[in-house]
Design a protein around this motif. Structure first.
Motif, PDB file in Angstrom:
ATOM      1  N   LEU A 129       0.724  -1.399  -0.086  1.00 30.24           N
ATOM      2  CA  LEU A 129      -0.114  -0.039  -0.127  1.00 30.24           C
ATOM      3  C   LEU A 129       0.882   1.304  -0.182  1.00 30.24           C
ATOM      4  O   LEU A 129       0.413   2.286  -0.526  1.00 30.24           O
ATOM      5  N   ALA A 130       1.933   1.199   0.595  1.00 26.43           N
ATOM      6  CA  ALA A 130       2.810   2.479   0.893  1.00 26.43           C
ATOM      7  C   ALA A 130       3.680   2.785  -0.342  1.00 26.43           C
ATOM      8  O   ALA A 130       4.029   3.717  -0.870  1.00 26.43           O
ATOM      9  N   THR A 131       3.784   1.642  -1.303  1.00 23.67           N
ATOM     10  CA  THR A 131       4.935   1.832  -2.153  1.00 23.67           C
ATOM     11  C   THR A 131       3.909   1.787  -3.537  1.00 23.67           C
ATOM     12  O   THR A 131       4.613   1.960  -4.820  1.00 23.67           O
ATOM     13  N   ALA A 132       2.631   1.567  -3.554  1.00 20.37           N
ATOM     14  CA  ALA A 132       2.134   1.467  -4.919  1.00 20.37           C
ATOM     15  C   ALA A 132       1.941   2.593  -5.660  1.00 20.37           C
ATOM     16  O   ALA A 132       1.780   3.851  -5.352  1.00 20.37           O
ATOM     17  N   ASP A 133       1.754   2.423  -7.122  1.00 23.94           N
ATOM     18  CA  ASP A 133       1.757   3.525  -7.926  1.00 23.94           C
ATOM     19  C   ASP A 133       0.294   4.163  -7.807  1.00 23.94           C
ATOM     20  O   ASP A 133      -0.194   5.303  -7.882  1.00 23.94           O
ATOM     21  N   VAL A 134      -0.631   3.152  -7.911  1.00 22.50           N
ATOM     22  CA  VAL A 134      -2.085   3.153  -7.831  1.00 22.50           C
ATOM     23  C   VAL A 134      -2.890   2.429  -6.734  1.00 22.50           C
ATOM     24  O   VAL A 134      -2.344   1.272  -6.907  1.00 22.50           O
ATOM     25  N   VAL A 135      -3.627   2.969  -5.734  1.00 25.91           N
ATOM     26  CA  VAL A 135      -4.492   1.771  -5.049  1.00 25.91           C
ATOM     27  C   VAL A 135      -5.577   2.108  -5.261  1.00 25.91           C
ATOM     28  O   VAL A 135      -6.270   2.934  -5.416  1.00 25.91           O
ATOM     29  N   ALA A 136      -6.182   0.857  -5.865  1.00 24.55           N
ATOM     30  CA  ALA A 136      -7.729   0.817  -6.027  1.00 24.55           C
ATOM     31  C   ALA A 136      -8.481   0.135  -4.838  1.00 24.55           C
ATOM     32  O   ALA A 136      -8.183  -0.998  -4.820  1.00 24.55           O
ATOM     33  N   ALA A 137      -9.605   1.132  -4.388  1.00 28.85           N
ATOM     34  CA  ALA A 137      -9.868   0.662  -3.177  1.00 28.85           C
ATOM     35  C   ALA A 137     -11.412   0.304  -3.320  1.00 28.85           C
ATOM     36  O   ALA A 137     -12.288   1.250  -3.801  1.00 28.85           O
ATOM     37  N   GLU A 138     -12.255  -0.796  -2.706  1.00 23.83           N
ATOM     38  CA  GLU A 138     -13.325  -0.989  -2.760  1.00 23.83           C
ATOM     39  C   GLU A 138     -14.230   0.407  -2.204  1.00 23.83           C
ATOM     40  O   GLU A 138     -15.323   0.816  -2.413  1.00 23.83           O
ATOM     41  N   ASP A 139     -13.767   0.735  -1.162  1.00 25.21           N
ATOM     42  CA  ASP A 139     -14.023   1.827  -0.129  1.00 25.21           C
ATOM     43  C   ASP A 139     -12.930   2.669   0.617  1.00 25.21           C
ATOM     44  O   ASP A 139     -12.207   2.274   1.303  1.00 25.21           O
ATOM     45  N   THR A 140     -12.809   3.845  -0.229  1.00 25.10           N
ATOM     46  CA  THR A 140     -11.571   4.654  -0.127  1.00 25.10           C
ATOM     47  C   THR A 140     -11.678   4.949   1.668  1.00 25.10           C
ATOM     48  O   THR A 140     -10.564   5.287   2.298  1.00 25.10           O
ATOM     49  N   ARG A 141     -12.875   5.299   2.366  1.00 30.33           N
ATOM     50  CA  ARG A 141     -12.730   5.508   3.749  1.00 30.33           C
ATOM     51  C   ARG A 141     -12.438   4.366   4.519  1.00 30.33           C
ATOM     52  O   ARG A 141     -11.817   4.499   5.500  1.00 30.33           O
TER      53      ARG A 141
ATOM     54  N   SER B  75     -11.428   4.881  -6.303  1.00 30.96           N
ATOM     55  CA  SER B  75     -12.497   3.950  -5.817  1.00 30.96           C
ATOM     56  C   SER B  75     -12.647   2.892  -6.858  1.00 30.96           C
ATOM     57  O   SER B  75     -12.675   3.258  -8.075  1.00 30.96           O
ATOM     58  N   TYR B  76     -12.985   1.521  -6.361  1.00 32.74           N
ATOM     59  CA  TYR B  76     -13.299   0.604  -7.215  1.00 32.74           C
ATOM     60  C   TYR B  76     -14.166  -0.427  -6.871  1.00 32.74           C
ATOM     61  O   TYR B  76     -13.867  -1.445  -5.995  1.00 32.74           O
ATOM     62  N   PHE B  77     -15.535  -0.182  -6.936  1.00 36.44           N
ATOM     63  CA  PHE B  77     -16.512  -0.917  -6.269  1.00 36.44           C
ATOM     64  C   PHE B  77     -17.529  -1.447  -7.404  1.00 36.44           C
ATOM     65  O   PHE B  77     -17.301  -1.366  -8.655  1.00 36.44           O
ATOM     66  N   GLU B  78     -18.614  -2.276  -6.940  1.00 37.21           N
ATOM     67  CA  GLU B  78     -19.521  -2.957  -7.712  1.00 37.21           C
ATOM     68  C   GLU B  78     -19.993  -2.009  -8.905  1.00 37.21           C
ATOM     69  O   GLU B  78     -20.265  -2.208  -9.977  1.00 37.21           O
ATOM     70  N   GLY B  79     -20.357  -0.760  -8.426  1.00 39.55           N
ATOM     71  CA  GLY B  79     -21.131   0.363  -9.268  1.00 39.55           C
ATOM     72  C   GLY B  79     -20.353   0.838 -10.299  1.00 39.55           C
ATOM     73  O   GLY B  79     -20.757   1.297 -11.293  1.00 39.55           O
TER      74      GLY B  79
ATOM     75  N   LEU C  88      -5.058  -3.530  -5.644  1.00 35.81           N
ATOM     76  CA  LEU C  88      -6.421  -3.788  -5.480  1.00 35.81           C
ATOM     77  C   LEU C  88      -6.933  -4.279  -3.995  1.00 35.81           C
ATOM     78  O   LEU C  88      -6.045  -5.402  -3.652  1.00 35.81           O
ATOM     79  N   VAL C  89      -7.602  -3.482  -3.266  1.00 35.12           N
ATOM     80  CA  VAL C  89      -7.974  -3.943  -2.085  1.00 35.12           C
ATOM     81  C   VAL C  89      -9.518  -3.729  -1.922  1.00 35.12           C
ATOM     82  O   VAL C  89     -10.139  -3.006  -2.377  1.00 35.12           O
ATOM     83  N   THR C  90     -10.247  -4.801  -1.225  1.00 36.85           N
ATOM     84  CA  THR C  90     -11.656  -4.476  -0.960  1.00 36.85           C
ATOM     85  C   THR C  90     -11.736  -4.507   0.434  1.00 36.85           C
ATOM     86  O   THR C  90     -10.833  -4.356   1.278  1.00 36.85           O
ATOM     87  N   ASP C  91     -13.146  -4.301   0.776  1.00 36.58           N
ATOM     88  CA  ASP C  91     -13.300  -4.221   2.511  1.00 36.58           C
ATOM     89  C   ASP C  91     -12.798  -5.241   3.207  1.00 36.58           C
ATOM     90  O   ASP C  91     -12.309  -4.747   4.411  1.00 36.58           O
ATOM     91  N   ALA C  92     -12.828  -6.429   2.673  1.00 31.85           N
ATOM     92  CA  ALA C  92     -12.082  -7.580   3.643  1.00 31.85           C
ATOM     93  C   ALA C  92     -12.004  -8.804   2.652  1.00 31.85           C
ATOM     94  O   ALA C  92     -12.510  -9.038   1.739  1.00 31.85           O
ATOM     95  N   GLY C  93     -10.749  -9.489   3.245  1.00 27.85           N
ATOM     96  CA  GLY C  93     -10.706 -10.709   2.631  1.00 27.85           C
ATOM     97  C   GLY C  93      -9.832 -10.530   1.195  1.00 27.85           C
ATOM     98  O   GLY C  93      -9.182  -9.427   0.748  1.00 27.85           O
ATOM     99  N   MET C  94     -10.060 -11.353   0.369  1.00 24.63           N
ATOM    100  CA  MET C  94      -9.294 -11.483  -1.042  1.00 24.63           C
ATOM    101  C   MET C  94      -9.962 -10.741  -2.180  1.00 24.63           C
ATOM    102  O   MET C  94     -11.086 -11.275  -2.259  1.00 24.63           O
ATOM    103  N   PRO C  95      -9.663  -9.846  -2.861  1.00 24.25           N
ATOM    104  CA  PRO C  95     -10.327  -9.109  -3.913  1.00 24.25           C
ATOM    105  C   PRO C  95     -10.893 -10.096  -5.071  1.00 24.25           C
ATOM    106  O   PRO C  95      -9.963 -11.164  -5.259  1.00 24.25           O
TER     107      PRO C  95
END
Length: 274
Positions: free
Chosen positions: A23-35, A54-58, A79-86
């Protein structure tokens, strides 16, 4: 490179050591919920150095091309999601498929998984299992899916929303049998973790009072059907037994043909000629 990074399903202490570095070294972090990402990085004591999107279902379908362009340009996308494996009942599959199609490297930071955690603590057989994710919300569609799983011999793992858990368990009892063993795993790894084990009808009655938190349901597979000989007498007897167990004639013929390894027409002729 595309990095699928598993995130904790409960306790932040379960985060894999590599997660903070990625997370600290990524060029881009795509997150299901940025909060949630901000809370996670705060708990990990790090800051994201790259761009956060942001990268979510919608927006998954619309945002995948831009992330693919970043990968093609040489960026390291995490790529990270709210919990578990993307991509496991979460956003991610479209981006993985696009990256693979363009011969880009895809790797993962292994870590917490509600599927495997629930399976391990359920007390049900773990040597062979299948993951069914979320079943359809509509009662008719859900019943048809469960009907197709009636003879599944592997242990089955499902996700469900807490407010629909009672309805799911009741439908499972109708389709798979009141006494089919199951386990409802609630709030795994969290403070109020609970694993409730029992027959499906018993679990449905328990859930009727309301269920809270993240829910994973594990259900035992069907007992292996005895082998059936391909001689007429064995086929006819197997069909009769299946009908006594509640199958229609058509269902019984299909099931017996599958068990005996013969065409349905062979079983049909045996039954109707007799």
């Amino acid at each position: 490179m595309l990095v699928l990074a598993a995130t904790p399903i409960g306790r932040v202490g379960d985060a894999p050591p590599r997660l903070a570095h990625e997370l600290a070294t990524a060029d881009v972090v795509a997150a299901e919920d940025t909060r949630r990402l901000r809370r996670l990085t705060s708990d990990l004591g790090i800051e994201v150095g790259g761009r956060v999107v942001s990268y979510f279902e919608g927006n998954e379908q619309a945002r995948t091309p831009a992330l693919l362009e970043a990968l093609l340009a040489g960026d390291r996308v995490v790529l990270v999601t709210d919990a578990g494996m993307p991509s496991v009942s979460d956003p991610g599959y479209r981006l993985v498929a696009a990256a693979v199609e363009h011969d880009l490297r895809v790797t993962a930071v292994p870590g917490p998984s509600a599927v495997l955690t629930a399976l391990a603590v359920s007390g049900l057989p773990v040597d062979r299992f299948c993951f069914e994710g979320f079943l359809p919300r509509k009662a008719g569609e859900r019943a048809r899916r469960l009907d197709r799983l009636r003879d599944e011999e592997r242990t089955m793992v499902f996700f469900e929303a807490p407010h629909r858990t009672a309805a799911l368990l009741s439908a499972m009892a109708d389709a798979l049998g009141d006494d089919r063993p199951g386990a409802v795993c609630r709030e795994l790894t969290k403070t109020y973790e609970e694993v409730r084990r029992g027959g499906l009808r018993e679990l449905a009655a328990w859930a009727a009072d309301g269920v809270r938190g993240e829910v994973t349901v594990v259900v035992a597979g069907a007992e292996a059907a005895p082998e059936v000989g391909d001689d007429p007498e064995s086929l006819a007897a197997a069909v009769a037994d299946a009908e006594e167990d509640g199958m229609t004639r058509k269902e019984a013929i299909a099931a017996v043909a599958k068990r005996a390894g013969v065409p349905k027409r062979v079983v049909y002729d045996v039954v109707h000629v007799r």
